[in-house]
Structures are given as structure tokens and as C-alpha cells.
Design a protein around this motif. Structure first.
Motif, PDB file in Angstrom:
ATOM      1  N   ARG A  19     106.108  72.981 -12.544  1.00 40.62           N
ATOM      2  CA  ARG A  19     105.268  72.698 -11.378  1.00 40.62           C
ATOM      3  C   ARG A  19     105.274  73.851 -10.390  1.00 40.62           C
ATOM      4  O   ARG A  19     104.234  74.274  -9.883  1.00 40.62           O
ATOM      5  CB  ARG A  19     105.769  71.418 -10.689  1.00 40.62           C
ATOM      6  N   ARG A  20     106.454  74.375 -10.123  1.00 40.41           N
ATOM      7  CA  ARG A  20     106.570  75.475  -9.167  1.00 40.41           C
ATOM      8  C   ARG A  20     105.955  76.758  -9.706  1.00 40.41           C
ATOM      9  O   ARG A  20     105.327  77.515  -8.960  1.00 40.41           O
ATOM     10  CB  ARG A  20     108.046  75.727  -8.822  1.00 40.41           C
ATOM     11  N   GLU A  68     101.348  64.385  -9.535  1.00 41.72           N
ATOM     12  CA  GLU A  68     101.649  64.423  -8.101  1.00 41.72           C
ATOM     13  C   GLU A  68     102.679  63.353  -7.740  1.00 41.72           C
ATOM     14  O   GLU A  68     103.612  63.601  -6.967  1.00 41.72           O
ATOM     15  CB  GLU A  68     100.372  64.211  -7.283  1.00 41.72           C
ATOM     16  N   HIS A  72     106.582  64.201  -6.385  1.00 36.38           N
ATOM     17  CA  HIS A  72     107.212  63.708  -5.150  1.00 36.38           C
ATOM     18  C   HIS A  72     108.583  63.124  -5.450  1.00 36.38           C
ATOM     19  O   HIS A  72     109.561  63.385  -4.739  1.00 36.38           O
ATOM     20  CB  HIS A  72     106.322  62.653  -4.500  1.00 36.38           C
ATOM     21  N   THR A  75     111.083  65.995  -6.494  1.00 40.65           N
ATOM     22  CA  THR A  75     111.500  66.809  -5.350  1.00 40.65           C
ATOM     23  C   THR A  75     112.588  66.095  -4.550  1.00 40.65           C
ATOM     24  O   THR A  75     113.579  66.698  -4.135  1.00 40.65           O
ATOM     25  CB  THR A  75     110.295  67.114  -4.444  1.00 40.65           C
ATOM     26  N   ALA A 140     103.189  72.751   3.964  1.00 38.57           N
ATOM     27  CA  ALA A 140     103.032  72.439   2.543  1.00 38.57           C
ATOM     28  C   ALA A 140     104.244  72.897   1.747  1.00 38.57           C
ATOM     29  O   ALA A 140     104.698  72.204   0.828  1.00 38.57           O
ATOM     30  CB  ALA A 140     101.764  73.095   2.005  1.00 38.57           C
ATOM     31  N   ASP A 144     106.381  70.248  -0.354  1.00 39.56           N
ATOM     32  CA  ASP A 144     106.435  70.441  -1.803  1.00 39.56           C
ATOM     33  C   ASP A 144     107.845  70.730  -2.304  1.00 39.56           C
ATOM     34  O   ASP A 144     108.072  70.822  -3.508  1.00 39.56           O
ATOM     35  CB  ASP A 144     105.517  71.586  -2.224  1.00 39.56           C
ATOM     36  N   ASP A 146     109.504  73.512  -1.798  1.00 43.79           N
ATOM     37  CA  ASP A 146     109.710  74.918  -2.117  1.00 43.79           C
ATOM     38  C   ASP A 146     110.703  75.572  -1.163  1.00 43.79           C
ATOM     39  O   ASP A 146     111.337  76.572  -1.512  1.00 43.79           O
ATOM     40  CB  ASP A 146     108.375  75.673  -2.068  1.00 43.79           C
TER      41      ASP A 146
END
Length: 313
Positions: A19-20, A68, A72, A75, A140, A144, A146
Motif C-alpha cells: 500500500r505504501r 481502504e 485503516h 494502520t 493525509a 494514512d 505514513d
């Protein structure tokens, strides 16, 4: 950097890496495993969920609606695992960890370096990654997963974000000492119209503030120069090319050396402030290392606010 725990299913870790990265090949490279192994785990996840997780596009992979939802969850799981790892390290007395911060270019001149200096002195084994982004990109990146923390001006409030600290700084006109405006105690936008205007581009949160001020003053929101960085605006002012509008943050050294002057902006009822906030995800607890870094960033913010008089009304 502390060795990450590997106690959750490999499929979740592989999904998160893909995903990243935006591709299976790059995700596999970052994980240091074979692309075929990563692909198998992704296919296994999709079979278990009975739904595709990625759209396979020519430009790379894009999350589907099901992807998505899973992103979530993953993460949150990864952040909780990171906190558990940090707590285990604290029990062992290791005091290690890693912190990812997203911030603005102008904050890399004083506030962030001061916080990192304090962190290095207090926690020498703590490691940091600092990314420079635009104001709209930072929320974001936090949501997300990150980055752990985001530090930016005028971030729009979101339920997904938790504000950890805040400081306020005066918005003003930045001019050379030989400018007619330099001796003024305060200025209005109309006072500045005799000089070329140097405005921030749309990637600056302060541009939204200025747009409202220009509109309320019935003035055109246009500058002879528009710049996407504090450094560029500073250099244009130093060369006598006009007046810029910003806080003192990012031009501190030039102000201290007397190369530039910051004249507070007054609009209608009084001074104009820009809010600097430190943010994290609202739905996850912070690892101990991140909590320590956040506390030091908050201290650096308060010290800069006090030094610049940003909290005065």
C-alpha cells in the motif's frame, strides 16, 4: 533503530508495505523478500476477504474500497504494535525508537532543529525521519499512517486528527530595513500597496488567510511574485523586490541579523495570528518514543512563541 516486532500475520505486513509503495515489486524490495512471496500473501488476503484489495493499473496499484477499509485497520494495528514494542523497550531500559515527522519548510530553520537537538541530548538512541511537505499533504500523511506526527500552520480541524500542542504567531509584512514600512509599529494591507507584493503560493496555509484579508479589504489577491517556499520569499525581499507576508517563523536568523524587519499586520479589529499545531492520529495511542518527541516539539513551539511575542494580543 529498534528491531520491529513481527507478531502479526505476514499478510498484513506485506499488504501495508505494498500500500505504501504503490507496487508489489517496490513493497517486496522494502521488505527484503521475494516479489512472488508478497504477491501470494496479497492474493491470499483477497481470497479470504472475497474482494480485490488493489486495482491493477498501468501506473501502479490503487486501493479499492475494500482495500481502504483494510488499510485503516492495518494502520491502527501497526501503530498499536509499535507502541507495544516501545513499551517493551522501555521496560528493558533500552530507550530506543523511531519517529517520523512531516512538517513545513519554514519550520526547519529553528523549531524542528531545536527539538531534535533536545531529543538527541535526552535520548541519543532515538532516530528521526523528517519529511518536508505542503500544508494539505501533512494531514493525509498522518491519517494514512505514513508519519507519527505532523507540524504545520492553519491545519483544518478533522475528527481523525488530534492536536497535541498549539502556538500562535503574528502574521506580518517582511521588508528590508530601508523600506518606508520598516519604522511602522503595524501595517495594513493597503499600506503595503505602494510596493510589489510577494505572496505565498497555494501550498501555504497562510495564503488562505491572506485571501480572506484581501477579500474583506476589497483588494485584488494577486502578487507580482508568488513563491512556494519561505526561503524564496525571503530572498526576494532581501533583493529589494517587494514586501512579503508571513510569520517570523522561517526568517528568524535574517531578523536577528537586522537584514529584514517583520512589521505586524493589523486588519480591521486588530492583529492577525497564524496557528501552528502539532498533530497525530486521533484513533491510536502514541509509542513512548513519539510521545517524548512530541513533548520536545511542543516545548520548542512554546519557546519560539514566547521569544517572538506570538501569544500577545
Amino acid at each position: 533503530m529498534a528491531r520491529p516486532l513481527r507478531i502479526h500475520a505476514a499478510a498484513l505486513q506485506y499488504f501495508d508495505a505494498v500500500r505504501r509503495a504503490g507496487s508489489i515489486r517496490e513493497g517486496a524490495r522494502r521488505l527484503n523478500v521475494a516479489s512472488s512471496a508478497v504477491n501470494r500473501q496479497i492474493l491470499k488476503l483477497e481470497a479470504e476477504l472475497c474482494a480485490p484489495l488493489f486495482e491493477r493499473l498501468p501506473a501502479g496499484l490503487k486501493l479499492t474500497a475494500a482495500g481502504e477499509v483494510l488499510a485503516h485497520h492495518v494502520t491502527t494495528v501497526m501503530r498499536d504494535l509499535e507502541r507495544a514494542s516501545s513499551e517493551l523497550d522501555a521496560i528493558k531500559g533500552l530507550r530506543v525508537g523511531h519517529v517520523e515527522l512531516a512538517t513545513l519548510e519554514g519550520l526547519c530553520h529553528q523549531i524542528v532543529p531545536e527539538a531534535l537537538r533536545a531529543a538527541h541530548a535526552a535520548y541519543p538512541r532515538l532516530t528521526f525521519g523528517v519529511g518536508v511537505m505542503g500544508t494539505e499533504q501533512i494531514p493525509a500523511a498522518i491519517m494514512d499512517g505514513d508519519v507519527h506526527l505532523g507540524l504545520a500552520f492553519e491545519v483544518r480541524r478533522r475528527a481523525e486528527l488530534r492536536q497535541l500542542a498549539v502556538a500562535r504567531f503574528r502574521l506580518g509584512a517582511v521588508v528590508r530595513p530601508d523600506s518606508p514600512l520598516a519604522a511602522r509599529a503595524v501595517v495594513s494591507l493597503r499600506d503595503c500597496l505602494e510596493q510589489p507584493l510577494i505572496l505565498p503560493k497555494l501550498n501555504f496555509a497562510n495564503r488562505d488567510q491572506l485571501h480572506a484579508l484581501f477579500f474583506q479589504s476589497r483588494l485584488p489577491d494577486r502578487g507580482q511574485f508568488e513563491a512556494g517556499s519561505v526561503e524564496m520569499m525571503k530572498q526576494l525581499v532581501l533583493r529589494g523586490m517587494g514586501v512579503a507576508f508571513m510569520t517570523r517563523v522561517g526568517v528568524e536568523q535574517a531578523l536577528q541579523r537586522g537584514e529584514l524587519v517583520h512589521v505586524p499586520l493589523h486588519h480591521q479589529r486588530g492583529p492577525v495570528f497564524s496557528e501552528l499545531g502539532l498533530y497525530a492520529r486521533a484513533d491510536t495511542s502514541l509509542p513512548i518514543a513519539v510521545e517524548a518527541a512530541a513533548a520536545l516539539l511542543a516545548t520548542a513551539m512554546r519557546e519560539c512563541e514566547a521569544m517572538e511575542g506570538g501569544g500577545e494580543v
